[in-house]
Each structure stands twice: as C-alpha cells, then as structure tokens.
Design an enzyme around this catalytic site. Structure first.
Site, short mmCIF file in Angstrom:
data_model
loop_
_atom_site.label_atom_id
_atom_site.label_comp_id
_atom_site.label_asym_id
_atom_site.label_seq_id
_atom_site.Cartn_x
_atom_site.Cartn_y
_atom_site.Cartn_z
N CYS A 10 0.80 -1.37 -0.20
CA CYS A 10 0.26 -0.02 0.09
C CYS A 10 0.81 1.23 -0.02
CB CYS A 10 -1.04 -0.17 1.25
SG CYS A 10 -0.11 -0.17 2.85
N ASN A 13 2.43 1.51 4.30
CA ASN A 13 2.49 0.21 5.06
C ASN A 13 2.25 0.10 6.36
OD1 ASN A 13 5.55 -1.98 5.69
ND2 ASN A 13 3.39 -2.55 5.15
N CYS A 15 -1.45 0.95 7.51
CA CYS A 15 -2.94 0.42 7.66
C CYS A 15 -3.13 -0.80 6.68
CB CYS A 15 -3.42 1.55 7.17
SG CYS A 15 -3.36 2.97 8.14
N ARG A 16 -3.32 -0.62 5.43
CA ARG A 16 -3.88 -1.55 4.48
C ARG A 16 -3.09 -2.86 4.32
NH1 ARG A 16 -5.17 2.16 -0.22
NH2 ARG A 16 -3.20 3.08 0.56
N SER A 17 -1.74 -2.64 3.82
CA SER A 17 -0.90 -3.76 3.56
C SER A 17 -0.63 -4.61 5.07
CB SER A 17 0.11 -3.22 3.06
OG SER A 17 1.01 -2.46 3.63
N ASP A 126 -8.28 4.13 1.19
CA ASP A 126 -7.39 4.50 2.05
C ASP A 126 -7.80 4.82 3.43
OD1 ASP A 126 -5.35 5.26 3.64
OD2 ASP A 126 -4.45 6.37 1.99
P1 4NP Z 1 -1.68 2.89 3.93
O1 4NP Z 1 -2.19 4.29 4.50
O2 4NP Z 1 -1.23 3.03 2.68
O3 4NP Z 1 -2.93 1.94 3.79
O4 4NP Z 1 -0.73 2.35 5.09
C1 4NP Z 1 -1.64 5.19 4.73
C2 4NP Z 1 -0.89 5.46 5.63
C3 4NP Z 1 -0.37 6.82 5.89
C4 4NP Z 1 -0.57 7.81 4.99
C5 4NP Z 1 -1.27 7.68 3.88
C6 4NP Z 1 -1.99 6.36 3.92
N1 4NP Z 1 0.13 9.18 5.23
O5 4NP Z 1 -0.33 10.29 4.27
O6 4NP Z 1 0.95 9.49 5.94
#
Ligand code: 4NP
Length: 152
Positions: A10, A13, A15-17, A126
């Site tokens: 993702c 790294n 949240c989703r992955s 997201d």
């Molecule tokens: P992820 O979510 O891609 O599912 O881990 C996010 C985590 C952090 C951010 C964006 C999406 N950020 O902007 O810091």
C-alpha cells in the site's frame, strides 16, 4: 517446490498492507498452507513504525496480532523475492510498476480486489483519513480467501 511468496503493498505500509499481511498469514495457517507473506509501502514515510493504532485495534477484534510488523518501503529487489505482489489501489499499482524491469516483474503485480468476483477493478480505500478500518478488513478478508483459492 518452494513455498509461494506474497508481498502486500500500500502507500504507507501502516494500515492496509499490514492488515492484508496479517489476514493472509492467519488464513494460510488455518488451511495448513505454507506461504511466505510480507508487506511494504510505496513510500518511506513511516519506515520502521508500527502499524497504525486503528489498524491494530481492528485486527485485534478478529484475534489477529500485527504488532510485530514494521513499515518498510517497497524496493526493486522485491520483484526477485516474491511470486505475487498484491497492491491495494491503482496508485500503488502505478508506483510499483514504475520500478518493474521487465514483463516478468510486471506479471507479478495484481490489484488485490481482482481476486474474487465482487470487486474486480476496484481499489481498497485508504482508511488513514476516514477511519474505515472495518470496511477495509471485510474487503481484505474476502479477497484473501479468493486469492488463497488460486493457490490450492
Ligand atoms: P496505508 O495508509 O497506505 O494503507 O498504510 C496510509 C498511511 C499513511 C498515509 C497515507 C495512507 N500518510 O499520508 O502518511
């Protein structure tokens, strides 16, 4: 034959992955399948951090502990290490494909929701800004079942 290897990808790294990694590991264990599963982000924004508290809390509701995971960025060498690279959204896909060296690398990259018949072509939203962690769990639970079916 070597155990299949799967990298969940993702953006951050955190949240989703990491959730996808935890879910697939649990399902593989429950099915007595030996699979190597890891996750990475297309950014290095959260390198070495724990998963987001909200992701860990959602996974705890399903009795899955992901607190051993740490964020790390995707790297070109991951194309050599993994058989399957499952991305969460179309932006992740474009970022990963921009590092592919050849058609063999490209063929490893799939949108995770392309597994299963319900959500083909769609992205896992997201949850970082909107708190939709339960929805993400449900999407990933379904997709991981469908992905595992392709390995059986
Ligand atoms: P992820 O979510 O891609 O599912 O881990 C996010 C985590 C952090 C951010 C964006 C999406 N950020 O902007 O810091």
């Amino acid at each position: 034959m070597a155990a299949p290897s799967v990298l969940m990808v993702c953006l951050g790294n955190i949240c989703r992955s990491p959730m996808a990694e935890g879910i697939l590991k649990r399902k593989a264990r429950d099915s007595s399948l030996v699979i190597f599963v890891d996750s990475a982000g297309t950014s290095n924004w959260h390198q070495d951090e724990l998963p987001d508290e909200r992701a860990m809390a959602e996974m705890q509701l399903h009795d899955i502990d992901i607190s051993n995971q740490r964020s790390r960025p995707f790297k070109t060498a991951d194309f050599d290490k993994f058989d399957h690279i499952l991305v969460m959204d179309s932006s992740n896909k474009a970022n990963v494909l921009s590092l592919a060296r050849n058609a063999k690398d490209e063929a490893k990259v799939h949108m995770i929701l392309d597994f299963g018949s319900e959500k083909k072509g769609l992205s896992v939203p997201d949850p970082y800004y909107d708190d939709g962690f339960n929805h993400v769990y449900e999407l990933l639970d379904y997709a991981c079942d469908a992905f595992l079916d392709t390995l059986k």
